[in-house]
Design a protein around this motif. Structure first.
Motif, PDB file in Angstrom:
ATOM      1  N   VAL A 186       5.917  -9.320   6.388  1.00  0.00           N
ATOM      2  CA  VAL A 186       5.030  -8.860   5.496  1.00  0.00           C
ATOM      3  C   VAL A 186       5.218  -7.366   5.257  1.00  0.00           C
ATOM      4  O   VAL A 186       5.344  -6.630   6.127  1.00  0.00           O
ATOM      5  CB  VAL A 186       3.394  -8.986   6.134  1.00  0.00           C
ATOM      6  CG1 VAL A 186       2.304  -8.559   4.881  1.00  0.00           C
ATOM      7  CG2 VAL A 186       2.896 -10.434   6.073  1.00  0.00           C
ATOM      8  N   CYS A 198       5.021 -10.813   1.053  1.00  0.00           N
ATOM      9  CA  CYS A 198       5.164 -11.693   2.080  1.00  0.00           C
ATOM     10  C   CYS A 198       6.278 -12.704   1.875  1.00  0.00           C
ATOM     11  O   CYS A 198       6.790 -13.025   0.669  1.00  0.00           O
ATOM     12  CB  CYS A 198       4.090 -12.545   2.195  1.00  0.00           C
ATOM     13  SG  CYS A 198       2.501 -11.710   2.503  1.00  0.00           S
ATOM     14  N   VAL A 220      -3.070 -13.587   6.349  1.00  0.00           N
ATOM     15  CA  VAL A 220      -2.324 -12.944   5.459  1.00  0.00           C
ATOM     16  C   VAL A 220      -2.886 -11.860   4.764  1.00  0.00           C
ATOM     17  O   VAL A 220      -2.175 -10.804   4.792  1.00  0.00           O
ATOM     18  CB  VAL A 220      -1.942 -13.884   4.401  1.00  0.00           C
ATOM     19  CG1 VAL A 220      -0.706 -13.554   3.640  1.00  0.00           C
ATOM     20  CG2 VAL A 220      -1.540 -15.267   4.991  1.00  0.00           C
ATOM     21  N   GLY A 232      -1.304  -7.894   5.686  1.00  0.00           N
ATOM     22  CA  GLY A 232      -0.903  -7.095   4.394  1.00  0.00           C
ATOM     23  C   GLY A 232      -1.677  -5.642   4.406  1.00  0.00           C
ATOM     24  O   GLY A 232      -0.811  -4.636   4.357  1.00  0.00           O
ATOM     25  N   LYS A 273       7.220  -2.626   7.661  1.00  0.00           N
ATOM     26  CA  LYS A 273       7.303  -4.161   7.488  1.00  0.00           C
ATOM     27  C   LYS A 273       6.668  -4.591   8.815  1.00  0.00           C
ATOM     28  O   LYS A 273       6.837  -4.085   9.818  1.00  0.00           O
ATOM     29  CB  LYS A 273       8.836  -4.337   7.476  1.00  0.00           C
ATOM     30  CG  LYS A 273       9.560  -3.961   6.527  1.00  0.00           C
ATOM     31  CD  LYS A 273      11.078  -4.513   6.474  1.00  0.00           C
ATOM     32  CE  LYS A 273      11.792  -3.791   5.258  1.00  0.00           C
ATOM     33  NZ  LYS A 273      13.294  -4.508   5.265  1.00  0.00           N
TER      34      LYS A 273
END
Ligand SMILES: NC(=O)c1ccc[n+]([C@@H]2O[C@H](COP(=O)([O-])OP(=O)(O)OC[C@H]3O[C@@H](n4cnc5c(N)ncnc54)[C@H](O)[C@@H]3O)[C@@H](O)[C@H]2O)c1
Length: 455
Positions: A298, A322, A412, A416, A425
């Motif tokens: 991500v 992603c 997710v 993020g 990252k």
């Protein structure tokens, strides 16, 4: 109609079976006496509503329309006020209690009904033995504490999305739900939308070829923040600010910190990334067959903030990327507000807009394609997310958006936000649910909790 697996992969079936067995082993299920039989009052699923604001109030009204359940109590730290998303709305515990009693009064010959308590403290609802399930629609920083306490007290839970404030919170919610054999429906209601299901069916049947790229949209701030130099305000009468803050850090009161606007402050929520992402990333995860997994990388692409010192401290324009281990790239970004999710393959694309109300394909002919019944992971609820929850409380089947589904999709979003906030990252291990090789990012999987509010 209970949740009906039209066609499901054996892995999903096994998963449900295993979860059910594990739950049964940990805490044998005793159906509450009130759930047996038809819909006589004593046989209805009894409900308590915690948080009756912008989302909780209309969701409560949808539950009222279902005669398989009965509202016994409401709870809100706000006695009743305007000041929500739409200032015309007057929400809080007293208007909610009045709405419940007014609704049931309509079916009484006397034209009046009393029988819904209004509480300030959610523990008064969780402590009631006659309440089978709770509906939690409070700001995100409270979701985990309330869900864990409710599950431990033997309540089933309908909890609004995003499932929790952090990945750590969500893991605690999964554990409490499974160990106590509870049903939890995440409030990501687009899981119960036939158009979203069609998107998943088309993608998984291979009708757009090999999936290459996904775009999941989120919004930007839709309220104006007080700028640098903003001044605290007196707490309004009838608003228990201390209980609103609960596990969050102490902070001076301002009306734009609380009702509805909490989502623009990282102390209480994850900005539009979690607010919208819990829908758009949820449909992407489902379509990609990633309900039990997630991306492996991500990356921060872009984030824009208001001037330092503004009350809203969360990023307003965002973009993170992603990558899944099969090479599929997903861009989650602030985009055209109507578009939820676009999935592009080698032979076409599908797009869901307007909260799942509109559905398009390129080429158009794909839309009419019958995908057959062998599409894995496409399961059918009754297309009414609240009704599906009540059905599952009775049948003990998995609801359309189980605790694990809500957890994986919101994870997710949280990853993020971590990548965006650290401008980095993040390598993610979706099997062990760990961030690889980045201590600072790993630390952000949890929040220091106010000791007074350990679940
Ligand atoms: N499913 C959806 O599409 C959808 C839409 C909007 C909001 N939501 C979710 O619903 C939740 C609430 O959002 P909202 O927009 O309704 O916010 P809101 O501020 O309008 O309503 C939250 C209510 O919870 C009350 N509250 C806060 N702390 C409390 C506590 N400790 N005990 C009892 N009540 C408490 C507040 O006073 C307020 O009335 C959020 O998690 C949000 O993400 C989901």
């Amino acid at each position: 109609m209970p949740h009906n697996h039209k066609s499901e992969s054996s892995s999903r079936r096994e998963f449900i079976k295993t979860s059910a067995l594990a739950a049964a082993a940990a805490a044998p299920y005793f159906a509450p006496a009130s759930v047996f039989g038809a819909n006589a009052p004593s046989n209805r699923v009894t409900l308590g509503f915690i948080g009756v604001g912008n989302q909780g109030f209309p969701v409560m009204q949808r539950f009222l329309e279902n005669d398989q359940c009965q509202a016994l109590a409401v709870c809100d730290v706000n006695r009743g006020s305007n000041g929500y998303k739409d200032d015309k709305h007057f929400y809080g515990r007293e208007p909610a209690r009045d709405a419940v009693e007014g609704f049931y009064a309509k079916s009484k010959e006397s034209g009046s009904y009393k029988g819904c308590e209004a509480y300030n403290d959610f523990r008064d609802i969780i402590g009631r033995k006659d309440i089978d399930a709770v509906v939690i629609a409070v700001p995100d920083h409270w979701h985990s504490i309330m869900t864990v306490q409710a599950a431990k007290a033997g309540k089933d839970v309908y909890c609004e999305k995003p499932l929790g404030l952090t990945i750590g919170d969500q893991k605690a919610m999964v554990k409490a739900v499974r160990e106590n054999g509870r049903i939890l429906q995440t409030g990501s209601h687009e899981r119960s939308n036939p158009n979203v299901r069609r998107l998943v069916e088309i993608v998984q049947s291979g009708a757009i070829g090999d999936v290459k790229r996904v775009v999941a949209n989120v919004g930007r701030h839709n309220m104006i923040s007080p700028g640098p130099g903003w001044k605290p305000m007196p707490v309004p009468e009838g608003f228990d600010y201390k209980m609103w803050l609960g596990p969050a850090p102490d902070a001076p009161y301002h009306k734009d910190r609380c009702l509805y606007r909490f989502r623009f402050n990282y102390d209480y929520a994850g900005s539009q990334v979690t607010n919208f992402g819990a829908h758009s990333l949820d449909m992407a995860q489902w379509a990609l067959g990633m309900d039990k997994s997630g991306p492996v990388l991500v990356e921060h692409v872009y984030a824009d903030y208001l001037p330092k010192g503004s009350l809203f401290n969360a990023a307003t324009y965002t973009h993170f990327r992603c990558t899944y281990d099969n090479g599929i790239v997903l861009d989650c970004m602030t985009g055209v507000p109507e578009v939820r999710c676009i999935i592009e393959g080698t032979e076409g694309s599908v797009r869901v807009e307007n909260q799942g109300r509109n559905f398009f394909t390129i080429p158009e002919g794909i839309k009419a394609k019958v995908c057959g019944t062998d599409v894995p992971d496409v399961y059918v609820s009754n297309d009414d997310h609240q009704r599906n929850f009540i059905d599952c409380v009775k049948s003990r089947e998995e609801p359309a958006a189980s605790v694990e589904v809500g957890h994986r999709s919101a994870t997710v979003c949280h990853l993020g936000n971590i990548a965006l906030r650290l401008k980095t990252k993040v390598k993610w291990d979706p099997v062990n649910e760990q961030i690889i090789g980045n201590k600072e990012a790993s630390a952000m999987m949890n929040r220091p909790t106010n000791q007074a509010w350990q679940a």
